[in-house]
Scaffold this motif. Structure first.
Motif, PDB file in Angstrom:
ATOM      1  N   ASP A  61      -7.062 -19.511  38.993  1.00 23.80           N
ATOM      2  CA  ASP A  61      -7.215 -18.257  39.729  1.00 23.80           C
ATOM      3  C   ASP A  61      -7.877 -17.216  38.827  1.00 23.80           C
ATOM      4  O   ASP A  61      -8.217 -17.490  37.676  1.00 23.80           O
ATOM      5  CB  ASP A  61      -5.864 -17.764  40.249  1.00 23.80           C
ATOM      6  N   ASP A  67      -6.772 -14.378  37.359  1.00 27.59           N
ATOM      7  CA  ASP A  67      -6.061 -13.991  36.136  1.00 27.59           C
ATOM      8  C   ASP A  67      -6.177 -15.080  35.071  1.00 27.59           C
ATOM      9  O   ASP A  67      -6.305 -14.783  33.876  1.00 27.59           O
ATOM     10  CB  ASP A  67      -4.582 -13.719  36.447  1.00 27.59           C
ATOM     11  N   HIS A 106       0.399 -21.567  38.581  1.00 28.32           N
ATOM     12  CA  HIS A 106       1.593 -21.363  39.395  1.00 28.32           C
ATOM     13  C   HIS A 106       1.732 -22.516  40.382  1.00 28.32           C
ATOM     14  O   HIS A 106       1.510 -22.383  41.583  1.00 28.32           O
ATOM     15  CB  HIS A 106       1.509 -20.016  40.118  1.00 28.32           C
ATOM     16  N   ARG A 147       2.450 -18.231  31.858  1.00 27.26           N
ATOM     17  CA  ARG A 147       2.459 -17.080  32.772  1.00 27.26           C
ATOM     18  C   ARG A 147       3.749 -16.978  33.577  1.00 27.26           C
ATOM     19  O   ARG A 147       3.971 -15.968  34.252  1.00 27.26           O
ATOM     20  CB  ARG A 147       1.258 -17.165  33.715  1.00 27.26           C
ATOM     21  N   ASP A 160       5.661 -15.029  30.590  1.00 30.00           N
ATOM     22  CA  ASP A 160       4.892 -14.011  29.856  1.00 30.00           C
ATOM     23  C   ASP A 160       5.047 -14.188  28.350  1.00 30.00           C
ATOM     24  O   ASP A 160       5.368 -13.250  27.606  1.00 30.00           O
ATOM     25  CB  ASP A 160       5.326 -12.600  30.269  1.00 30.00           C
ATOM     26  N   TYR A 210      -2.451  -9.116  33.249  1.00 25.44           N
ATOM     27  CA  TYR A 210      -2.675 -10.324  34.053  1.00 25.44           C
ATOM     28  C   TYR A 210      -1.376 -10.982  34.492  1.00 25.44           C
ATOM     29  O   TYR A 210      -1.317 -12.177  34.756  1.00 25.44           O
ATOM     30  CB  TYR A 210      -3.524 -11.330  33.247  1.00 25.44           C
ATOM     31  N   THR A 211      -0.332 -10.194  34.605  1.00 20.31           N
ATOM     32  CA  THR A 211       0.947 -10.705  35.089  1.00 20.31           C
ATOM     33  C   THR A 211       1.117 -10.374  36.566  1.00 20.31           C
ATOM     34  O   THR A 211       0.554  -9.416  37.069  1.00 20.31           O
ATOM     35  CB  THR A 211       2.127 -10.100  34.291  1.00 20.31           C
ATOM     36  N   ARG A 212       1.927 -11.190  37.230  1.00 22.40           N
ATOM     37  CA  ARG A 212       2.204 -10.944  38.660  1.00 22.40           C
ATOM     38  C   ARG A 212       3.522 -10.211  38.809  1.00 22.40           C
ATOM     39  O   ARG A 212       4.470 -10.502  38.121  1.00 22.40           O
ATOM     40  CB  ARG A 212       2.271 -12.277  39.407  1.00 22.40           C
TER      41      ARG A 212
END
Length: 226
Positions: free
Chosen positions: A77, A79, A149, A178, A181, A224-226
Motif C-alpha cells: 500500500d 504507506d 496488514h 507496522r 510501530d 505512516y501509522t494507521r
C-alpha cells in the motif's frame, strides 16, 4: 491428499484462475483455491518448478518460495512504499556507494531451496549486474521487510524470512513492523540464527550494525501509522 494449510496466502479468485491458466502443466493440477487462499497439493514445490510458475504469474501476484512453501506476497500500500523510500534516502545519504534495491529476487537456500523478493536489499552499486531474476544473496549487506496488514505477516516476515535470511548468512535483517510501530535489527547470523535482535520504537535513533553502519532517525515513521 489434503492440501497443507501452511502453503496458504490470500489472493483473489480472478488472480488464481489466471495463475492456473498460465501455470506449467506439471504444476497446474497441484494448485487449489480454498477459502480465498492458494493451496499446493502433494508436498513442497521444487525451486525449478517455482521459477517457471513465478515467470508466468499475473502482474498483480508476486510469488515467493520460502522453505519449499509457495507464498503470495501482498501488494504494497501507499504507506508501505513511503517507508521503503524513507529508508532508501537515509541509506544512500550515509552510504552513497550502496543501493537499496526494492523487490530484488534472491536465492535464499535453507532446508529446501528458497526464492524470495524482500522489500529491500542493501548492496554495493552494481552488485546484481549480470545476474538473472533470482540473484545470489552474496554481497547483500542487509535485507528489509515492512510488514503488511494481512493474516500471514506474522509467520512470513517475523518467522520464516528471519530464519531463511539468517541461514543464507545475510549480515543484517531489518524488520519494520507496522502492527507494533517498531523496528527490529537482526544481526550476527550464526548457525542459522540471528544472535542479536534489539527492537526499537518509532521515534528512536536506530543503529544498523556493521557492515551496514547506518544510523536511522525514525521520527518520520510516525507519519505512516494507521
Amino acid at each position: 491428499m489434503t492440501p497443507s494449510t501452511d502453503d496458504r496466502q490470500d489472493m483473489s479468485a480472478e488472480e488464481f484462475e489466471e495463475l492456473v491458466r498460465k501455470a506449467p502443466r506439471n504444476i497446474r493440477n497441484r494448485l487449489e483455491f480454498l477459502n480465498g487462499r492458494l493451496c499446493v497439493k502433494h508436498g513442497p514445490i521444487e525451486a525449478e518448478d517455482f521459477e517457471e510458475l513465478a515467470q508466468r504469474a499475473p502482474e498483480t501476484v508476486t510469488l515467493e518460495l520460502i522453505n519449499g512453501k509457495l507464498k503470495v506476497k501482498p501488494v504494497p500500500d501507499g504507506d508501505h512504499g513511503e517507508i521503503i523510500l524513507w529508508l532508501l534516502r537515509q541509506c544512500m545519504q550515509q552510504r552513497p556507494e550502496l543501493n537499496l534495491y526494492p523487490e530484488q529476487g534472491l536465492v535464499v537456500p535453507t532446508y529446501r531451496a528458497g526464492r524470495a523478493k524482500p522489500d529491500g536489499a542493501l548492496a554495493p552499486i552494481g552488485n546484481f549486474a549480470g545476474q538473472g531474476e533470482w540473484a545470489n544473496s552474496a554481497g547483500v549487506l542487509m535485507l528489509v521487510e515492512v510488514t503488511s496488514h494481512d493474516s500471514d505477516t506474522d509467520r512470513r516476515d517475523r518467522v520464516e524470512k528471519r530464519a531463511a535470511y539468517a541461514a543464507a548468512g545475510v549480515p543484517v535483517y531489518l524488520l519494520i513492523d507496522r502492527d507494533t510501530d517498531t523496528l527490529t535489527v537482526h544481526s550476527d547470523p550464526r548457525n542459522g540464527t540471528y544472535q542479536q535482535h534489539p527492537t526499537y520504537k518509532y521515534g528512536d535513533t536506530v543503529t544498523l550494525s556493521a557492515p551496514v553502519n547506518v544510523t536511522l532517525a525514525t521520527e518520520k515513521l510516525k507519519d505512516y501509522t494507521r
